[in-house]
Design a protein around this motif. Sequence first.
Motif, PDB file in Angstrom:
ATOM      1  N   UNK A  61       0.856  -1.186   0.000  1.00  0.00           N
ATOM      2  CA  UNK A  61       0.000   0.000   0.000  1.00  0.00           C
ATOM      3  C   UNK A  61       0.890   1.232   0.000  1.00  0.00           C
ATOM      4  N   UNK A  62       0.420   2.300  -0.616  1.00  0.00           N
ATOM      5  CA  UNK A  62       1.120   3.583  -0.558  1.00  0.00           C
ATOM      6  C   UNK A  62       0.671   4.310   0.697  1.00  0.00           C
ATOM      7  N   UNK A  63       1.619   4.865   1.438  1.00  0.00           N
ATOM      8  CA  UNK A  63       1.303   5.675   2.618  1.00  0.00           C
ATOM      9  C   UNK A  63       1.780   7.098   2.355  1.00  0.00           C
ATOM     10  N   UNK A  64       0.845   8.040   2.397  1.00  0.00           N
ATOM     11  CA  UNK A  64       1.159   9.448   2.173  1.00  0.00           C
ATOM     12  C   UNK A  64       1.751  10.076   3.433  1.00  0.00           C
ATOM     13  N   UNK A  65       2.419  11.189   3.268  1.00  0.00           N
ATOM     14  CA  UNK A  65       3.055  11.894   4.382  1.00  0.00           C
ATOM     15  C   UNK A  65       2.042  12.301   5.457  1.00  0.00           C
ATOM     16  N   UNK A  66       0.777  12.547   5.062  1.00  0.00           N
ATOM     17  CA  UNK A  66      -0.244  12.956   6.039  1.00  0.00           C
ATOM     18  C   UNK A  66      -0.900  11.765   6.736  1.00  0.00           C
ATOM     19  N   UNK A  67      -0.410  10.538   6.461  1.00  0.00           N
ATOM     20  CA  UNK A  67      -0.931   9.346   7.131  1.00  0.00           C
ATOM     21  C   UNK A  67      -1.960   8.565   6.349  1.00  0.00           C
ATOM     22  N   UNK A  68      -2.498   9.159   5.277  1.00  0.00           N
ATOM     23  CA  UNK A  68      -3.459   8.413   4.455  1.00  0.00           C
ATOM     24  C   UNK A  68      -2.744   7.269   3.751  1.00  0.00           C
ATOM     25  N   UNK A  69      -3.494   6.198   3.459  1.00  0.00           N
ATOM     26  CA  UNK A  69      -2.910   5.114   2.670  1.00  0.00           C
ATOM     27  C   UNK A  69      -3.884   4.722   1.569  1.00  0.00           C
ATOM     28  N   UNK A  70      -3.358   4.042   0.568  1.00  0.00           N
ATOM     29  CA  UNK A  70      -4.209   3.614  -0.535  1.00  0.00           C
ATOM     30  C   UNK A  70      -5.281   2.668   0.010  1.00  0.00           C
ATOM     31  N   UNK A  71      -6.488   2.714  -0.562  1.00  0.00           N
ATOM     32  CA  UNK A  71      -7.598   1.947  -0.004  1.00  0.00           C
ATOM     33  C   UNK A  71      -7.447   0.430  -0.162  1.00  0.00           C
ATOM     34  N   UNK A  72      -6.809  -0.004  -1.215  1.00  0.00           N
ATOM     35  CA  UNK A  72      -6.670  -1.434  -1.471  1.00  0.00           C
ATOM     36  C   UNK A  72      -5.216  -1.768  -1.759  1.00  0.00           C
ATOM     37  N   UNK A  73      -4.703  -2.827  -1.147  1.00  0.00           N
ATOM     38  CA  UNK A  73      -3.323  -3.235  -1.446  1.00  0.00           C
ATOM     39  C   UNK A  73      -3.226  -3.846  -2.830  1.00  0.00           C
ATOM     40  N   UNK A  74      -2.029  -3.791  -3.386  1.00  0.00           N
ATOM     41  CA  UNK A  74      -1.730  -4.474  -4.640  1.00  0.00           C
ATOM     42  C   UNK A  74      -0.944  -5.723  -4.266  1.00  0.00           C
ATOM     43  N   UNK A  75      -1.306  -6.870  -4.838  1.00  0.00           N
ATOM     44  CA  UNK A  75      -0.644  -8.130  -4.523  1.00  0.00           C
ATOM     45  C   UNK A  75       0.163  -8.614  -5.722  1.00  0.00           C
ATOM     46  N   UNK A  76       1.361  -9.088  -5.442  1.00  0.00           N
ATOM     47  CA  UNK A  76       2.207  -9.710  -6.450  1.00  0.00           C
ATOM     48  C   UNK A  76       2.723 -11.032  -5.914  1.00  0.00           C
ATOM     49  N   UNK A  77       2.807 -12.028  -6.789  1.00  0.00           N
ATOM     50  CA  UNK A  77       3.236 -13.357  -6.387  1.00  0.00           C
ATOM     51  C   UNK A  77       4.278 -13.912  -7.360  1.00  0.00           C
ATOM     52  N   UNK A  78       5.118 -14.803  -6.835  1.00  0.00           N
ATOM     53  CA  UNK A  78       6.083 -15.537  -7.639  1.00  0.00           C
ATOM     54  C   UNK A  78       5.925 -17.008  -7.280  1.00  0.00           C
ATOM     55  N   UNK A  79       6.003 -17.877  -8.297  1.00  0.00           N
ATOM     56  CA  UNK A  79       5.983 -19.315  -8.019  1.00  0.00           C
ATOM     57  C   UNK A  79       4.706 -19.985  -8.274  1.00  0.00           C
TER      58      UNK A  79
END
Length: 79
Positions: A61-79
């Motif tokens: 997730x992206x976390x902004x300097x003011x404490x906000x974060x992106x609403x949904x995480x991005x997932x990446x996988x290997x294997x």
Amino acid sequence: LTGTVTPDGVRFTWTNPDPEKGDSYIWYEYTLDGPGTLQTTEKTSVTLDGARTGATCVEVLIKRADGRSSPDPVRGCVG
């Protein structure tokens, strides 16, 4: 978010689509048991040390300097 197996472990890299000053990233390994321990970094990559079997996944997730974060995480996988 992409992952690559390296001699040191599994390396994940990502790109911030709309970077702002002070951005950081919350990330965690995601397994069948659910999300792991939350960690933060200012870099756009992490390496999970050690040999892994099966799928290895992280969510970011992206976390902004003011404490906000992106609403949904991005997932990446290997294997």
